[in-house]
Design a protein around this motif. Structure first.
Motif, PDB file in Angstrom:
ATOM      1  N   ARG B 349       1.341  -1.332   0.280  1.00  0.00           N
ATOM      2  CA  ARG B 349       0.110  -0.345   0.403  1.00  0.00           C
ATOM      3  C   ARG B 349       0.938   1.670   0.289  1.00  0.00           C
ATOM      4  NH1 ARG B 349      -3.264   1.119   3.987  1.00  0.00           N
ATOM      5  NH2 ARG B 349      -2.370  -0.231   5.234  1.00  0.00           N
ATOM      6  N   THR B 350       2.699   1.190   0.141  1.00  0.00           N
ATOM      7  CA  THR B 350       3.280   2.366   1.189  1.00  0.00           C
ATOM      8  C   THR B 350       3.209   2.384  -0.803  1.00  0.00           C
ATOM      9  OG1 THR B 350       4.020   1.953   2.871  1.00  0.00           O
ATOM     10  CG2 THR B 350       5.340   3.159   1.440  1.00  0.00           C
ATOM     11  N   ARG B 351       3.395   1.654  -1.497  1.00  0.00           N
ATOM     12  CA  ARG B 351       3.923   1.759  -2.752  1.00  0.00           C
ATOM     13  C   ARG B 351       2.418   2.091  -3.928  1.00  0.00           C
ATOM     14  NH1 ARG B 351       8.879   0.312  -4.495  1.00  0.00           N
ATOM     15  NH2 ARG B 351       8.664  -1.836  -6.087  1.00  0.00           N
ATOM     16  N   GLY B 352       1.351   1.381  -3.710  1.00  0.00           N
ATOM     17  CA  GLY B 352       0.497   1.995  -4.061  1.00  0.00           C
ATOM     18  C   GLY B 352       0.232   3.682  -4.361  1.00  0.00           C
ATOM     19  N   GLU B 353       0.352   3.534  -3.062  1.00  0.00           N
ATOM     20  CA  GLU B 353      -0.171   5.300  -2.369  1.00  0.00           C
ATOM     21  C   GLU B 353       0.841   6.229  -2.807  1.00  0.00           C
ATOM     22  OE1 GLU B 353      -2.377   3.990   1.666  1.00  0.00           O
ATOM     23  OE2 GLU B 353      -0.964   5.513   1.814  1.00  0.00           O
ATOM     24  N   GLY B 354       1.892   6.466  -2.979  1.00  0.00           N
ATOM     25  CA  GLY B 354       3.231   6.679  -3.118  1.00  0.00           C
ATOM     26  C   GLY B 354       4.147   6.690  -4.305  1.00  0.00           C
ATOM     27  N   PHE B 355       3.620   6.107  -5.436  1.00  0.00           N
ATOM     28  CA  PHE B 355       3.891   5.696  -6.604  1.00  0.00           C
ATOM     29  C   PHE B 355       2.697   6.536  -8.119  1.00  0.00           C
ATOM     30  CE2 PHE B 355       6.928   2.164  -5.858  1.00  0.00           C
ATOM     31  CZ  PHE B 355       8.299   3.206  -5.841  1.00  0.00           C
ATOM     32  N   GLY B 356       3.018   8.007  -8.567  1.00  0.00           N
ATOM     33  CA  GLY B 356       2.099   7.805  -9.698  1.00  0.00           C
ATOM     34  C   GLY B 356       2.207   6.889 -10.606  1.00  0.00           C
ATOM     35  N   ASP B 357       0.815   7.663 -11.464  1.00  0.00           N
ATOM     36  CA  ASP B 357       0.855   6.619 -12.747  1.00  0.00           C
ATOM     37  C   ASP B 357       1.689   6.356 -13.528  1.00  0.00           C
ATOM     38  OD1 ASP B 357      -2.204   6.142 -11.972  1.00  0.00           O
ATOM     39  OD2 ASP B 357      -2.750   7.863 -13.538  1.00  0.00           O
ATOM     40  N   GLU B 358       2.648   6.975 -14.429  1.00  0.00           N
ATOM     41  CA  GLU B 358       3.399   7.197 -15.102  1.00  0.00           C
ATOM     42  C   GLU B 358       5.126   5.695 -14.080  1.00  0.00           C
ATOM     43  OE1 GLU B 358       4.400   6.950 -18.196  1.00  0.00           O
ATOM     44  OE2 GLU B 358       5.475   6.312 -18.563  1.00  0.00           O
ATOM     45  N   VAL B 359       4.928   6.058 -13.007  1.00  0.00           N
ATOM     46  CA  VAL B 359       6.255   4.976 -12.197  1.00  0.00           C
ATOM     47  C   VAL B 359       5.569   3.437 -12.524  1.00  0.00           C
ATOM     48  CG1 VAL B 359       7.589   4.963 -10.707  1.00  0.00           C
ATOM     49  CG2 VAL B 359       7.441   7.601 -10.945  1.00  0.00           C
ATOM     50  N   LYS B 360       4.105   3.658 -12.580  1.00  0.00           N
ATOM     51  CA  LYS B 360       3.622   1.877 -11.935  1.00  0.00           C
ATOM     52  C   LYS B 360       3.827   1.837 -13.180  1.00  0.00           C
ATOM     53  CE  LYS B 360       0.228   3.455  -7.941  1.00  0.00           C
ATOM     54  NZ  LYS B 360      -0.755   4.085  -7.923  1.00  0.00           N
ATOM     55  N   ARG B 361       3.406   2.660 -14.273  1.00  0.00           N
ATOM     56  CA  ARG B 361       3.261   1.709 -15.727  1.00  0.00           C
ATOM     57  C   ARG B 361       4.771   1.159 -16.089  1.00  0.00           C
ATOM     58  NH1 ARG B 361      -0.134   5.106 -17.839  1.00  0.00           N
ATOM     59  NH2 ARG B 361       1.199   7.054 -17.992  1.00  0.00           N
ATOM     60  N   ARG B 362       5.948   1.613 -15.667  1.00  0.00           N
ATOM     61  CA  ARG B 362       7.566   1.099 -15.763  1.00  0.00           C
ATOM     62  C   ARG B 362       7.794   0.289 -15.066  1.00  0.00           C
ATOM     63  NH1 ARG B 362      10.616   6.310 -18.947  1.00  0.00           N
ATOM     64  NH2 ARG B 362       8.680   7.507 -19.586  1.00  0.00           N
ATOM     65  N   ILE B 363       7.242   0.119 -13.630  1.00  0.00           N
ATOM     66  CA  ILE B 363       7.315  -0.432 -12.554  1.00  0.00           C
ATOM     67  C   ILE B 363       7.002  -1.972 -13.732  1.00  0.00           C
ATOM     68  CG2 ILE B 363       7.299  -1.976 -10.576  1.00  0.00           C
ATOM     69  CD1 ILE B 363       7.196   1.145  -9.074  1.00  0.00           C
ATOM     70  N   MET B 364       5.614  -1.889 -13.501  1.00  0.00           N
ATOM     71  CA  MET B 364       5.119  -2.950 -14.453  1.00  0.00           C
ATOM     72  C   MET B 364       5.996  -3.437 -15.551  1.00  0.00           C
ATOM     73  SD  MET B 364       2.409  -3.687 -12.507  1.00  0.00           S
ATOM     74  CE  MET B 364       1.275  -4.784 -13.096  1.00  0.00           C
ATOM     75  N   ILE B 365       5.496  -2.559 -16.570  1.00  0.00           N
ATOM     76  CA  ILE B 365       6.714  -2.784 -17.094  1.00  0.00           C
ATOM     77  C   ILE B 365       7.453  -3.484 -17.205  1.00  0.00           C
ATOM     78  CG2 ILE B 365       7.526  -2.879 -19.465  1.00  0.00           C
ATOM     79  CD1 ILE B 365       5.655  -0.049 -19.547  1.00  0.00           C
ATOM     80  N   GLY B 366       9.144  -3.401 -16.308  1.00  0.00           N
ATOM     81  CA  GLY B 366       9.581  -4.039 -16.103  1.00  0.00           C
ATOM     82  C   GLY B 366      10.157  -5.337 -15.072  1.00  0.00           C
ATOM     83  N   THR B 367       9.166  -5.518 -14.309  1.00  0.00           N
ATOM     84  CA  THR B 367       8.823  -6.423 -13.247  1.00  0.00           C
ATOM     85  C   THR B 367       7.900  -7.452 -13.903  1.00  0.00           C
ATOM     86  OG1 THR B 367       7.589  -4.917 -11.181  1.00  0.00           O
ATOM     87  CG2 THR B 367       7.770  -7.341 -11.363  1.00  0.00           C
ATOM     88  N   TYR B 368       7.595  -6.971 -15.173  1.00  0.00           N
ATOM     89  CA  TYR B 368       7.388  -8.220 -15.984  1.00  0.00           C
ATOM     90  C   TYR B 368       8.105  -8.906 -17.109  1.00  0.00           C
ATOM     91  CZ  TYR B 368       4.685  -9.748 -20.247  1.00  0.00           C
ATOM     92  OH  TYR B 368       3.953 -10.935 -22.157  1.00  0.00           O
ATOM     93  N   ALA B 369       9.308  -7.746 -17.963  1.00  0.00           N
ATOM     94  CA  ALA B 369      10.118  -7.702 -18.655  1.00  0.00           C
ATOM     95  C   ALA B 369      11.272  -8.687 -17.956  1.00  0.00           C
ATOM     96  CB  ALA B 369      10.873  -6.339 -18.994  1.00  0.00           C
ATOM     97  N   LEU B 370      11.325  -8.441 -17.146  1.00  0.00           N
ATOM     98  CA  LEU B 370      12.305  -9.477 -16.200  1.00  0.00           C
ATOM     99  C   LEU B 370      12.105 -10.935 -15.551  1.00  0.00           C
ATOM    100  CD1 LEU B 370      14.279  -6.322 -13.621  1.00  0.00           C
ATOM    101  CD2 LEU B 370      15.390  -8.282 -15.881  1.00  0.00           C
ATOM    102  N   SER B 371      10.489 -10.815 -15.291  1.00  0.00           N
ATOM    103  CA  SER B 371      10.281 -12.344 -14.430  1.00  0.00           C
ATOM    104  C   SER B 371      10.241 -12.993 -15.562  1.00  0.00           C
ATOM    105  CB  SER B 371       8.349 -12.059 -14.711  1.00  0.00           C
ATOM    106  OG  SER B 371       8.060 -12.184 -16.038  1.00  0.00           O
ATOM    107  N   ALA B 372      10.158 -14.508 -14.475  1.00  0.00           N
ATOM    108  CA  ALA B 372      10.413 -16.212 -15.194  1.00  0.00           C
ATOM    109  C   ALA B 372      10.123 -15.971 -16.657  1.00  0.00           C
ATOM    110  CB  ALA B 372      10.657 -16.960 -14.110  1.00  0.00           C
ATOM    111  N   GLY B 373      10.615 -16.457 -17.464  1.00  0.00           N
ATOM    112  CA  GLY B 373       9.611 -17.052 -18.839  1.00  0.00           C
ATOM    113  C   GLY B 373       9.563 -15.705 -19.661  1.00  0.00           C
ATOM    114  N   TYR B 374       9.926 -14.291 -19.500  1.00  0.00           N
ATOM    115  CA  TYR B 374       9.794 -13.434 -20.275  1.00  0.00           C
ATOM    116  C   TYR B 374      11.530 -12.591 -20.456  1.00  0.00           C
ATOM    117  CZ  TYR B 374       4.817 -14.045 -19.923  1.00  0.00           C
ATOM    118  OH  TYR B 374       3.931 -14.378 -19.559  1.00  0.00           O
TER     119      TYR B 374
END
Lengths: 488, 495, 96
Positions: B349-374
């Motif tokens: 929740r700290t991260r959900g509240e503290g980060f804005g849209d663009e930051v969340k978007r990039r964290i999501m893209i980056g997490t996905y791009a590094l995750s197992a299988g991708y």
């Protein structure tokens, strides 16, 4: 554990060793156990925004030292990676570690079990950083009970080496032998204090049981939280038995991580994971690759000390000692150096070995001190061995002298004089004592004459006592026999 | 009427010359800068924090030393602004994010530490896209910044606050950071000089990481000469940054006057393709002619893999960001969510509240791009494309000393125009990103205005560690163009 | 190239609480962005080594010499919650 049944146990060990560098892995904070919480921290090891890691050259050198001692190849190019997962003891929420390009690969460690040598393969040795320390106040130690937790980051960033063995270990006993040997090797290398109770050596084990001769491994279980060599052995015995029983009963085993509960003496499954861990490793962009100069590696190789295994072979060969004594004496640099110095000072090796492994070891154990912390020196030992060997003092006198030296540190010669421990080997002087003893013990004397020869021991004892331990026992017996058989 | 310019409107080298000759004081200069902030920042909104008292004290200290006869450094007494992703001890540093609201670093970034030691006067911390993720400064969680040339337009980003501050005389120069063009693009859109040096020339220590392998500290100045001066002051090896290059700070001003005669300049054909506004194309075309007239040898150049740079960048940068931003978890500093159930809930929740849209978007893209299988298909392949782009540059630099293109395909766009279309926003950086992937130095220098009167930036890119050639060509161009147009905002204020 | 992305799973890995609206928006935007990014796969690059560092360096070390630590108070200054000179956090539910 039974080794003639249809199943065999397969164990791989992962050991984490804290290196004894002066400073942390990636910053200049002191690497020191026991400081007040959060006093050995800076922006780097607290993970403050913008701070950057710079690797400690000494830590890399120590890791190479370990790799070379274990017969590993030092990778011409290796990388730090980030291992990403969230945990409050990890300031950056990623650990700087190594992944597919570790610093050292493919070595081995020879260990002795039941007098036989077993070669345990080493998969890899890599460098990483330690985490901080979490305390869970107001509980009996079970994390699940705690209302909250407290983080101290003094340990965060301390250099760690992870040593991963091949699944070559076949019993709890072998695991203990491996850890004992590894510990001795690390101590000899001078790269770590290897104090399990302070957490500077930590061990996880992968255990599975399979049909004997099967190529594939059984269901693998990882065991964590073993904080002494003894607890590793106990945990492995428990787990081996648990898995064998499950196989015998046909109960399916699950691949899982289990926690060793030292007090309860058993392993327990950790809370099942909601999802598999996905560490999202990628090359650490803040740290350029390691490409150790071959000249540097050779310099480190040249500086390696004699390792415990090498020393054991040399001791067995040079001193003709039984294997059990070789293990004790060659097991640590401290004992080996002490022994060799005594021999150099003229002590007979076998006698010196006996004194060290029996009497001296007993005294150290009794007073709970390390050899280095006692007042006894190799010179004491050499004198002791010489005086007993010459017959100047009896072995009982020798023991008394050793105790005195242990307590006060005075020279053996001095102790022998002060305490009158010099053996009485003068026939006239001893003859007088023998005569007194026979006069005071007419009964035993009579028994001897009537054929009960065993009673001579009692009479010799009386002579020794009366002489305050100074009598030469062999001479005393000869004189007693002579008087009893001819006198009468 | 005389010169309408206040001391804060002068280039740094002129201020330094005046201070050296005793014509005016650092105190006057800083007061002029602070007065400008007072006058215009209500409309421009460059700053997240103004450090007026400290600035006055530091200026007074510089004056004491000046009066005592000490020789001042080239940066002493010059009002400076720092992008709020550069850590400053004792001064709040937020990265434009709620998650770091009120965060006060316990240490200084190396660039500021060096400037501070040389007598630089910090007037404030400037606004930026949250964690430098953006091209318009609209992703700041505090407020947007307005372009001094048109208050309804964006200043560019992510270092928009620094660019706007220098363009409007609130600071004489500023530092920003450039991960995909975040110094050069706002410099172009605000009509100032923006320089991104070779990766490793300036220490990243204390640059709050977005994407570590792409992040650079860069400069905003009024003139190319000032860029050389400022870069020399902050550059050189830093033992605290393992990726900083060995060697002392280069003397970049020494070769500034050598001109462009005989320099081989390759005009990147990609710079005239689809999506480049006519006004930009025209100004760049004229710039090419001007450089030719000055004696440069002009040829056509190409980066064959340029079409893949955006794709590679939008994998590598978010991947590194997803890891770099993991530390904002509410444990050691920064925002923490209320009444957490447990530590996972608290962090989430700290991260959900503290980060804005663009930051969340990039964290999501980056997490996905590094995750197992991708990993292999995304991050691994992006790193290979990065190799290909570096090879493209090597190939091009076999024939040319410099490569030329627009800095940005467009001039300043309207506030709000692209906020709902991430892909359109990402295209702003299409010409600036390749230099970040390859680590080569690049500058944006003003080359006039478009038909709406908005500035156009010319980008010159050089070989690794060849800042000297980049600066020398940009200086020759700047001197020959003699462009002195000022934002209407300032003309109105002066009038 | 169509991209499937499990928003919930990725958000959990990243420890990001997302509102329903955010999830909905990301489910629309991320496949677009990722399919553009996936263009990197069009470049045949099997024999091309990956680049992780813009300007190559190697063997950058610091000497094993102590540097100044932060004063304890400065280390704790930004902490949301402190107890007993340590950073206090809510109860830890997962072992790892």
């Amino acid at each position: 554990m039974a080794s003639n049944d249809a199943h065999e146990t397969v164990i791989g060990l992962e050991c984490h060793v804290e290196l004894s560098t002066a400073t942390k892995m990636f910053c200049g904070c002191p690497n020191e156990f026991g400081a007040p919480p959060n006093t050995h921290v800076c922006e780097v090891c607290l993970g403050h925004p913008g701070s950057l890691p710079v690797p400690n050259r000494k830590a890399v050198e120590y890791a190479i030292r370990i790799g070379l001692a274990l017969g590993c190849e030092i990778a011409p190019r290796s990388l730090f990676h980030r291992k990403n997962y969230f945990y409050p003891d990890m300031p950056k929420n990623y650990q700087i570690s190594q992944y597919d390009l570790p610093l050292c690969v493919g070595g081995h460690l020879d260990v002795e079990v039941d007098g036989r040598t077993r070669r345990i393969g080493i998969t890899r040795v890599h460098l990483e950083e330690d985490t901080g320390k979490t305390v869970h106040p107001g509980t009996t130690g079970r994390i699940a009970e705690a209302e909250y937790a407290l983080e101290d980051y003094n340990r965060a960033g301390v250099p760690l080496v992870e040593i991963v063995s091949e699944p070559d270990v076949r019993s709890a006993e072998e695991a203990r032998a491996y850890l004992t040997e590894l510990r001795a090797t690390l101590l000899a290398l001078g790269v770590s204090d290897v104090r399990m109770e302070e957490g500077s050596l930590r061990c996880d084990a992968n255990v599975s049981v399979r049909s004997r001769g099967a190529a594939e491994l059984g269901t693998k279980v990882e065991i964590k939280n073993m904080n002494s060599i003894r607890s590793v052995e106990r945990a492995l015995l428990f787990e081996e038995e648990r898995q064998r029983r499950a196989l015998a009963e046909g109960t399916p085993l699950v691949q899982e991580t289990r926690h060793w509960d030292e007090d309860a003496g058993r392993t327990l499954p950790l809370r099942s994971k909601e999802y598999a861990f996905d560490y999202r490793y990628f090359p650490e962009p803040d740290i350029p690759p390691l490409e150790p100069d071959p000249a540097w590696i050779e310099e480190i190789r040249a500086s390696l000390p004699e390792l415990p295994a090498e020393r054991r072979a040399r001791f067995a060969e040079a001193f003709d000692l039984p294997p059990a004594q070789v293990r004790v004496l060659a097991g640590s640099t401290e004992w080996a150096d002490f022994f060799e110095e005594a021999v150099r000072l003229g002590a007979d090796p076998r006698a010196a070995a006996n004194w060290m492994t029996q009497d001296l070891a007993g005294l150290l154990n009794q007073h709970r001190v390390e050899l280095s912390g006692s007042k006894v020196t190799p010179a004491h030992l050499a004198d002791l061995v010489r005086l007993v060997g010459e017959g100047t003092i009896s072995s009982a006198g020798g023991k008394a002298a050793l105790e005195e030296a242990f307590a006060k540190g005075a020279s053996v010669e001095q102790i022998v004089e002060e305490r009158g421990l010099r053996q009485v080997s003068d026939v006239a002087a001893l003859g007088a004592i023998v005569d007194e003893v026979l006069a005071e013990n007419p009964g035993p004397a009579e028994q001897f004459r009537s054929g009960k020869e065993g009673v001579i021991g009692f009479l010799v004892g009386q002579v020794m006592r009366r002489s305050g331990g100074a009598a030469n026992p062999k001479l005393a017996q000869d004189l007693l026999r002579e008087r009893l058989l001819t006198g009468g | 009427m005389g010169d309408p310019r206040e001391p804060c409107d002068l280039p740094a080298h002129e201020i330094a010359a005046r201070l050296a000759s005793g014509e005016g004081s650092a105190g006057q200069v800083v007061e002029s800068s602070l007065a400008r902030i007072e006058a215009v920042d209500g409309r421009v909104r460059s700053f997240l924090a103004v450090t007026a008292e400290q600035a006055r004290q530091r200026a007074a200290e510089v004056d004491r030393r000046r009066v005592a006869g000490e020789t001042l450094s080239a940066v002493a007494g010059i009002p400076l602004a720092l992008k709020d992703v550069l850590a400053t001890r004792g001064i709040p540093t937020t990265c434009g994010s709620q998650i770091l609201r009120g965060y006060v670093p316990p240490y200084d970034c190396t660039a500021w530490a060096r400037l501070q030691a040389a007598g630089s006067v910090l007037v404030g911390k400037t606004n930026c896209d949250e964690f430098a993720m953006g091209s318009s400064t609209e992703n700041s969680s505090f407020h947007p910044t307005h372009n001094p040339w048109d208050l309804d337009a964006v200043p560019g980003g992510s270092s928009g606050g620094s660019a706007a501050a220098v363009a409007s005389g609130q600071a004489v120069w500023a530092l920003g950071t450039d991960t995909g063009g975040s110094v050069r693009q706002p410099a172009a859109l605000c009509g100032v000089v923006g320089m991104k040096p070779t990766y490793g020339l300036v220490s990243r220590y204390g640059l709050i990481a977005f994407a570590s392998s792409l992040d650079h500290v860069g400069t905003f100045t009024r003139t190319v000469r000032d860029a050389a001066t400022l870069l020399s002051a902050i550059g050189g090896h830093d033992p605290r940054d393992a990726t900083s290059l060995p060697g002392p700070p280069p003397d970049l001003a020494a070769t500034l006057e050598e001109g462009v005669r005989g320099l081989r300049i390759g005009v990147l054909e990609e710079g005239f393709g689809e999506g480049v506004e006519p006004g930009v194309r025209d100004r760049i075309g004229e710039a090419v002619d001007r450089l030719a007239a000055l004696g440069a040898e002009i040829g056509e150049a190409t980066l064959p893999h340029a079409g893949y740079t955006l794709s590679a960048y939008y994998l590598i940068a978010p991947a590194e960001a997803s890891s770099n931003l993991a530390r904002y978890d509410g444990v050691r500093y920064g925002h923490r969510a209320d009444d957490p159930r447990d530590v996972v809930d608290m962090m989430t929740r700290t991260r959900g509240e503290g980060f804005g849209d663009e930051v969340k978007r990039r964290i999501m893209i980056g997490t996905y791009a590094l995750s197992a299988g991708y990993y292999d298909a995304y991050y691994g392949q992006a790193q290979k494309v990065r190799t290909l782009i570096i090879r493209d540059y090597e190939e091009a630099f076999g024939s040319f000393d410099l490569l030329l293109s627009p800095t940005s395909p467009t001039t300043a766009f309207r506030l709000g125009e692209r906020t709902d279309d991430p892909m359109a926003m990402y295209l702003s950086d299409v010409f600036t990103i390749p230099a970040n992937l390859a680590g080569v130095p690049a500058i944006s220098v003003p080359c006039g205005v478009d038909e709406r009167g908005l500035p156009v930036g010319l980008q010159l890119t050089g070989k690794v560690l060849d800042e000297a050639t980049v600066l020398r060509a940009a200086h020759a161009f700047e001197q020959d163009l003699g462009w002195t147009t000022r934002p209407p905002l300032l003309e109105a204020a002066a009038g | 190239m169509p991209v499937e992305i499990d928003i919930e799973h990725v958000a959990r890995l990243a420890r990001l609480a997302l509102t329903g609206e955010e999830k909905e928006r990301l489910s629309r935007q991320l496949p677009d962005i990722l399919s553009h990014a996936a263009k990197v796969g069009e470049v045949a690059a099997e024999d091309v080594p990956p680049t992780a560092y813009a300007v190559p360096r190697s063997n950058v070390f610091r000497a094993d010499e102590p540097d100044e630590c932060l004063p304890h108070d400065a280390a704790m200054a930004g902490a949301p919650e402190v107890e007993d000179h340590r950073f206090r956090v809510p109860r830890i539910v997962e072992m790892e």
